[in-house]
Write an enzyme that holds these catalytic residues in place. Structure first.
Site, PDB file in Angstrom:
ATOM      1  CG  HIS A  74      30.530  34.823  39.211  1.00  0.00           C
ATOM      2  ND1 HIS A  74      30.061  34.532  37.942  1.00  0.00           N
ATOM      3  CD2 HIS A  74      30.669  36.180  39.252  1.00  0.00           C
ATOM      4  CE1 HIS A  74      29.901  35.651  37.258  1.00  0.00           C
ATOM      5  NE2 HIS A  74      30.275  36.656  38.018  1.00  0.00           N
TER       6      HIS A  74
ATOM      7  CB  SER B  85      30.998  38.723  35.522  1.00  0.00           C
ATOM      8  OG  SER B  85      29.690  38.738  36.048  1.00  0.00           O
TER       9      SER B  85
END
Length: 279
Positions: free
Chosen positions: A253, A101
């Site tokens: 994610h 991320s």
């Protein structure tokens, strides 16, 4: 029992890191976490990687157990400099960088600033193409006690709610995971540091800078990612001239938590295909 947990002062800031293995006889792999996260997010990947690598996992300021300074400028540029300087202090001249991320963006900043240090890039659902915060929010961050607003907002969202958003397989969410992602926020100073980050974080690297990164890159995405959609990964793949893109089915994610075995295998295959020395 051998100590793997360390704190070191880097550019005036106390940086927490975890080091597994002997960097003299195994290639070094550096793990860089995402926003509101810490080295904890790699807890399932580290035991796999340390079989083949010296593993260095870093808590970027102000996250995890690193210092939550009100003096440090919390920009991506400065975070990448901290990371580069820590490696220099540890006498590491070359490493493979794995960023999740926001951590992926920090790794790309490092690759752009010191390409000779970054032997390979592995981007796990990396952030990309984000602009700076909106000006009204930046101006609001100067209001006295704005950090209390930041704290209230994060508390309203709750760690469990955020985990439900970033993990596709909700059965993985247990009390250990909730506690691990909650711990850094027990230190009230993080909210003051996050307020500074609102006004100091520059935008993600633009395409013209991404085109300059020649480092071999592996991009691994979760097809069900709600935070950084798979379309961002495909766009980064187009803008990074020496990159490979892989999408994992039924994955959200939080890729290193959800699919550590697949991530580990893909990293090994990538490095072998790039003919990087793993001896």
């Amino acid at each position: 029992m051998e100590n793997h947990l360390f704190t070191q002062k880097v550019n005036g800031i106390n940086i927490y890191y975890e080091l597994f293995g002997d960097k003299s006889n195994k290639p070094v792999i550096v793990l860089v976490h995402g926003f509101l996260s810490s080295t904890f997010s790699f807890r399932r990947l580290i035991p796999l990687l340390e079989k083949d690598f010296t593993v260095l996992a870093i808590d970027l300021p102000p996250f995890g157990k690193s210092e939550k300074s009100t003096r440090f400028k919390h920009s991506y540029h400065n975070m990448s400099i901290i990371m580069i300087q820590l490696l220099e202090q540890l006498h590491i001249s070359k490493a493979i960088f794995v960023g999740h991320s926001m951590g992926g963006q920090i790794c790309m900043y490092a690759a752009l600033q010191k390409p000779e240090l970054v032997n390979g890039l592995v981007l796990l659902s990396s952030s990309g193409y984000l602009k700076r915060m909106a000006k009204p929010l930046i101006y609001s961050s100067y209001i006295p006690f704005f950090h209390l607003i930041v704290k209230r907002r994060l508390e309203q969202q709750g760690v469990e709610h955020n985990l439900l958003n970033v993990v596709y397989n909700h059965s993985l969410i247990d009390q250990e995971m909730i506690n691990g992602y909650s711990e850094p926020f027990l230190d009230h100073r993080i909210f003051m540091a996050l307020t500074r980050m609102i006004r100091q974080r520059e935008g993600d690297l633009p395409p013209e800078d991404l085109h300059k990164i020649k480092t071999p890159a592996l991009l691994i995405w979760g097809e069900k990612d709600k935070v950084v959609p798979v379309s961002i990964g495909k766009r980064l793949h187009q803008d990074l001239p020496n990159s490979i893109f892989i999408a994992l089915e039924n994955t959200g994610h939080l890729v290193p938590e959800e699919r550590p075995e697949e991530v580990y295998t893909h990293i090994l295959n990538f490095l072998c295909n790039q003919r990087m020395n793993l001896e």
